[in-house]
Design a protein around this motif. Structure first.
Motif, PDB file in Angstrom:
ATOM      1  N   VAL A 175     -29.713 -39.285  22.240  1.00 26.19           N
ATOM      2  CA  VAL A 175     -30.064 -40.478  21.464  1.00 26.19           C
ATOM      3  C   VAL A 175     -31.581 -40.676  21.441  1.00 26.19           C
ATOM      4  O   VAL A 175     -32.172 -40.959  20.392  1.00 26.19           O
ATOM      5  CB  VAL A 175     -29.361 -41.721  22.043  1.00 26.19           C
ATOM      6  N   CYS A 179     -32.554 -40.040  17.645  1.00 24.28           N
ATOM      7  CA  CYS A 179     -32.691 -41.359  17.011  1.00 24.28           C
ATOM      8  C   CYS A 179     -34.047 -42.002  17.298  1.00 24.28           C
ATOM      9  O   CYS A 179     -34.512 -42.823  16.511  1.00 24.28           O
ATOM     10  CB  CYS A 179     -31.572 -42.281  17.477  1.00 24.28           C
ATOM     11  N   VAL A 184     -33.672 -40.108  13.282  1.00 22.09           N
ATOM     12  CA  VAL A 184     -32.349 -40.052  12.647  1.00 22.09           C
ATOM     13  C   VAL A 184     -31.643 -41.389  12.873  1.00 22.09           C
ATOM     14  O   VAL A 184     -31.588 -41.873  14.012  1.00 22.09           O
ATOM     15  CB  VAL A 184     -31.494 -38.905  13.234  1.00 22.09           C
ATOM     16  N   ALA A 185     -31.126 -41.990  11.820  1.00 24.15           N
ATOM     17  CA  ALA A 185     -30.408 -43.253  11.976  1.00 24.15           C
ATOM     18  C   ALA A 185     -29.203 -43.046  12.883  1.00 24.15           C
ATOM     19  O   ALA A 185     -28.434 -42.102  12.690  1.00 24.15           O
ATOM     20  CB  ALA A 185     -29.958 -43.772  10.614  1.00 24.15           C
ATOM     21  N   PRO A 186     -28.993 -43.886  13.894  1.00 22.66           N
ATOM     22  CA  PRO A 186     -27.901 -43.683  14.849  1.00 22.66           C
ATOM     23  C   PRO A 186     -26.516 -43.485  14.228  1.00 22.66           C
ATOM     24  O   PRO A 186     -25.752 -42.638  14.723  1.00 22.66           O
ATOM     25  CB  PRO A 186     -27.959 -44.952  15.716  1.00 22.66           C
ATOM     26  N   VAL A 189     -25.338 -39.906  13.773  1.00 29.21           N
ATOM     27  CA  VAL A 189     -25.195 -39.046  14.948  1.00 29.21           C
ATOM     28  C   VAL A 189     -23.817 -39.251  15.561  1.00 29.21           C
ATOM     29  O   VAL A 189     -23.395 -40.381  15.807  1.00 29.21           O
ATOM     30  CB  VAL A 189     -26.287 -39.346  15.993  1.00 29.21           C
ATOM     31  N   CYS A 211     -24.533 -45.025  17.577  1.00 33.85           N
ATOM     32  CA  CYS A 211     -23.956 -43.707  17.305  1.00 33.85           C
ATOM     33  C   CYS A 211     -22.429 -43.768  17.269  1.00 33.85           C
ATOM     34  O   CYS A 211     -21.812 -44.692  17.808  1.00 33.85           O
ATOM     35  CB  CYS A 211     -24.384 -42.719  18.384  1.00 33.85           C
TER      36      CYS A 211
END
Length: 302
Positions: A175, A179, A184-186, A189, A211
């Motif tokens: 994470v 993220c 990266v947007a959670p 993921v 996530c």
């Protein structure tokens, strides 16, 4: 408009139906000699058995270089009626020889993007997610290399990133990297194998980050944590994170297939589903198996 990229083309997310969110129709690794998932007839029988128990779709997490057999997936999907999502990505270094890894240096993100947008090899089958892997309680240089490439490919395409957590560990490191550092947007993921390390505090922290949490690979003799998985799922649901949960079978060896006498894909619906219904109720389990994967794998593809 959001769509799930299947081996037969892009479809509306609601068409996934009951989804095995992490499994393998084909898989080959030097770490599992003699247990390759390589026969199309066996894959067809296993997929048909899953459909017979009410399954509607399977997300294959087999990444680059591990025997995906992408060209065979469309026929299997058509013949069984199950939607199939294929993956690009790269597993841990131990699954590859040095020559394969050397040939990907400097172009890994490019390979991922091409397989998501143009197709895997000459098959014409486009991948619908990126699969990468962490290490045991840590991220080594290989994991950081592959995750950086995955993040680059995600930013170019929007594709979700699915992460193999070694024995369920290292979730928060993933994470922090994907993220945090890599932006990266959670909700893009998916953290896999959390059932193998049923630490509810870590699960709650990963869920709070946003996530998706994958509980996959039940019935493994060498992962004595199945009995704790329902309680971990219940704790997450009680904390308000039922919409973050995903379930998968993660069949990786020929001996584990139901057609060979193992639990296989149907076990997810035959045994895991009713057990979780005790914790979440039938409606709750239905949402985990249908609504959550429809959101997790849907992408506004460019």
């Amino acid at each position: 408009m959001s769509a799930v990229r299947t081996v037969l083309g892009d479809v509306r997310p609601d068409l996934l139906g009951v989804c095995d969110a992490h499994d393998h129709l084909f898989f080959r690794s030097p770490r599992l000699p003699g247990q390759e998932l390589g026969r199309a007839s066996a894959a067809r029988a296993e997929l048909a058995a899953f459909v017979a128990h009410g399954g509607g779709s399977v997300v294959q997490w087999t990444p680059y270089g591990l025997g995906r057999r992408a060209a065979d997936l469309p026929a299997l999907s058509r013949e069984t009626g199950a939607l199939v999502v294929a993956a690009t990505g790269l597993h841990q270094a131990v699954h590859y020889d040095d020559g394969t890894l050397a040939g990907l240096r400097g172009r890994l993100a490019e390979v991922f993007v091409a397989e998501l947008t143009e197709g895997i090899g000459t098959s014409g089958v486009r991948a619908g997610l990126i699969k990468v892997a962490g290490g045991f309680h840590a991220l080594d240089a290989h994991a950081r290399w592959t995750m950086r490439a995955a993040a680059e490919a995600h930013h170019a395409t929007g594709a979700p990133i699915a992460v193999h957590l070694e024995l369920g560990t290292g979730a928060l490191d993933v994470v922090d990297l994907l993220c945090g550092e890599l932006g990266v947007a959670p909700p893009r993921v998916i953290l896999g194998h959390l059932n193998r390390s049923p630490d509810v505090v870590v699960h709650l922290q990963a869920a709070a980050a946003g996530c998706y949490l994958g509980f996959d690979g039940p019935s493994r003799a060498h992962h004595g944590t199945d009995w704790r998985m329902p309680g971990a799922v219940r704790a997450l649901a009680d904390a308000g994170y039922a919409d973050r949960l995903l379930l998968g079978g993660d069949t990786t060896t020929a001996g584990a297939r139901s057609v060979n006498g193992g639990p296989g894909m149907p076990y997810l619906l035959r045994r895991v589903r009713p057990r979780l219904a005790v914790e979440l109720g039938e409606e709750g389990v239905d949402r985990v198996l249908t609504h959550n994967p429809a959101r997790a794998f849907a992408v506004d593809w460019p």
